[in-house]
Write a protein that holds these residues in place. Structure first.
Motif, mmCIF file in Angstrom:
data_model
loop_
_atom_site.group_PDB
_atom_site.id
_atom_site.type_symbol
_atom_site.label_atom_id
_atom_site.label_comp_id
_atom_site.label_asym_id
_atom_site.label_seq_id
_atom_site.Cartn_x
_atom_site.Cartn_y
_atom_site.Cartn_z
ATOM 1 N N ARG A 133 -3.895 4.577 0.304
ATOM 2 C CA ARG A 133 -4.371 5.497 1.550
ATOM 3 C C ARG A 133 -4.221 6.866 0.946
ATOM 4 O O ARG A 133 -3.075 7.174 0.553
ATOM 5 N N GLU A 134 -5.185 7.720 1.251
ATOM 6 C CA GLU A 134 -4.860 9.268 0.647
ATOM 7 C C GLU A 134 -4.130 9.765 1.762
ATOM 8 O O GLU A 134 -3.265 10.598 1.453
ATOM 9 N N GLU A 135 -4.281 9.442 2.872
ATOM 10 C CA GLU A 135 -3.108 9.917 4.175
ATOM 11 C C GLU A 135 -2.508 8.781 5.156
ATOM 12 O O GLU A 135 -3.471 7.782 5.261
ATOM 13 N N GLU A 136 -1.449 9.099 5.815
ATOM 14 C CA GLU A 136 -1.069 8.140 6.735
ATOM 15 C C GLU A 136 -2.148 8.043 7.967
ATOM 16 O O GLU A 136 -2.987 8.847 8.300
ATOM 17 N N ASP A 183 -5.008 6.270 7.402
ATOM 18 C CA ASP A 183 -6.382 5.764 6.631
ATOM 19 C C ASP A 183 -5.935 4.292 6.462
ATOM 20 O O ASP A 183 -5.061 3.795 6.213
ATOM 21 N N PRO A 234 -6.131 1.221 3.969
ATOM 22 C CA PRO A 234 -5.805 0.945 2.425
ATOM 23 C C PRO A 234 -6.789 0.274 1.972
ATOM 24 O O PRO A 234 -7.606 -0.411 2.267
ATOM 25 N N THR A 282 0.590 5.926 0.238
ATOM 26 C CA THR A 282 -0.206 7.096 0.506
ATOM 27 C C THR A 282 -0.071 7.753 -0.635
ATOM 28 O O THR A 282 0.834 7.704 -1.509
ATOM 29 N N ASP A 308 1.056 11.022 -0.598
ATOM 30 C CA ASP A 308 2.427 11.675 -0.511
ATOM 31 C C ASP A 308 3.502 10.922 -1.060
ATOM 32 O O ASP A 308 4.327 11.165 -1.655
ATOM 33 N N GLU A 309 3.402 9.363 -0.792
ATOM 34 C CA GLU A 309 4.465 8.514 -1.152
ATOM 35 C C GLU A 309 4.442 8.508 -2.926
ATOM 36 O O GLU A 309 5.461 8.334 -3.437
ATOM 37 N N SER A 326 0.752 -1.343 -0.058
ATOM 38 C CA SER A 326 0.215 -0.145 -0.031
ATOM 39 C C SER A 326 0.878 1.163 -0.033
ATOM 40 O O SER A 326 1.907 1.315 0.371
#
Length: 335
Positions: free
Chosen positions: A254-257, A259, A261, A155, A157-158, A153
């Motif tokens: 995942r949109e953000e840490e 959340d 997946p 995010t 940002d990643e 999974s």
């Protein structure tokens, strides 16, 4: 799929070239006799304008993501109206707008993101008025090699770190426990609506999409590139993943840490829980829609956008409310 040689190919040839699509079932999506807003048969065909009396030509360009839907409906429509020639050319959303639709050389343009203000201005400068119809939804899929067991999974940002200009070069640049190996990226060309959507919604407005990737309008070349390298990554429409889910591994998003997946699926896209869900469109020229054969094809397309054919290709069918709105719009422009 931007090669001119695929212009007007049948879906049977398309599937033979790219792999057989699996039949996908949506909760509550059953075979029906209407395409949501009108009559049809159990092959997903609508009643159109009736009989084989129609003749002429309908030219469709644009998105490689929307291409399989437009191509399937073109074939079904021509089965009912053999004197109408419907050609479908996969050029990318932006490429189709710039080179075909806005200059007035195509009647319909598929798009995997909304038309831009600049494109509207370009169309209007050529006396082309684009009319929007949402025809499906997609679960845009990020995929890696099947042997990439370190990643399940990611995010937003990643993903942005990997895909933005001057971003990560190595897997370990993103997470310390990922391999100290160079990222190999395969993705859409800059003419693609999928490229534009990913750049705006995932990479972010403060960054630009990296040019350090293998760009193509042929989504199956993205799949092939990922399949051939353990350290590869790419993204494309869910329909192409559904055809190749044994060949590559989908990344949960995942949109953000913090959340949970979510894996790409039609159910998750339909429910709104998948972060990379997005609408798919066709745009018709208002003037072209006044031609009987174009109006009939648009009616056929809209009527059938809510049935199992769309789900079998790999997208979420349009809902009844969307179909009703589309039909009202079509009636307004086609008289």
């Amino acid at each position: 799929m931007a090669d001119d040689s695929i212009r007007g190919i049948s879906r049977r040839k398309f599937i033979a070239a790219s792999g057989t699509a699996g039949a996908l079932a949506l909760a509550g999506c059953t075979q029906q006799n209407t395409g949501g807003g009108g009559g049809g048969d159990d092959n997903g065909s609508g009643n159109g304008s009736g009989g084989g009396s129609l003749s002429g030509e309908v030219i469709i360009t644009g998105s490689s993501t929307v291409f399989p839907v437009s191509n399937e409906f073109a074939e079904l429509f021509m089965d009912e109206h053999p004197d109408v020639n419907v050609t479908v050319d996969s050029t990318g959303s932006g490429g189709g707008f710039e080179n075909n639709f806005c200059p007035g050389d195509s009647d319909i343009n598929g798009a995997s993101r909304p038309i831009t203000d600049e494109e509207v201005e370009n169309c209007e400068s050529n006396d082309v008025t684009p009319v929007e119809f949402q025809v499906a939804s997609d679960a845009l899929t990020v995929a890696v090699n099947n042997e990439a067991d370190w990643v399940d999974s990611m995010t937003f940002d990643e993903l942005s770190q990997i895909w933005r200009d001057d971003g990560a070069q190595m897997w370990s640049d993103v997470r310390d426990d990922w391999p100290d190996e160079e990222l190999e990226l395969f993705g859409p060309a800059s003419t693609s609506g999928t490229y534009d959507w990913f750049n705006e919604n995932v990479i972010g407005e403060d960054y630009q999409h990296t040019a350090e990737h293998e760009p193509t309008e042929e989504d199956n070349l993205i799949v092939q590139g990922i399949q051939d390298s353990q350290y590869a990554m790419g993204y494309f429409g869910y329909a192409y993943y559904s055809e190749n889910e044994d060949s590559v591994k989908a990344v949960e998003i995942r949109e953000e840490e913090g959340d949970d997946p979510v894996a790409p699926s039609l159910d998750a896209a339909s429910e709104g829980t998948y972060p990379l869900a997005r609408p798919l469109f066709i745009y018709a020229s208002e003037a072209a829609a006044e031609r009987e054969e174009v109006a009939a094809f648009l009616e056929f397309y809209i009527e059938n956008s809510g049935n199992d054919t769309v789900a079998e290709i790999g997208y979420v069918p349009a809902g009844d409310d969307v179909i009703e709105e589309n039909m009202e719009t079509l009636e307004e422009i086609s008289g």
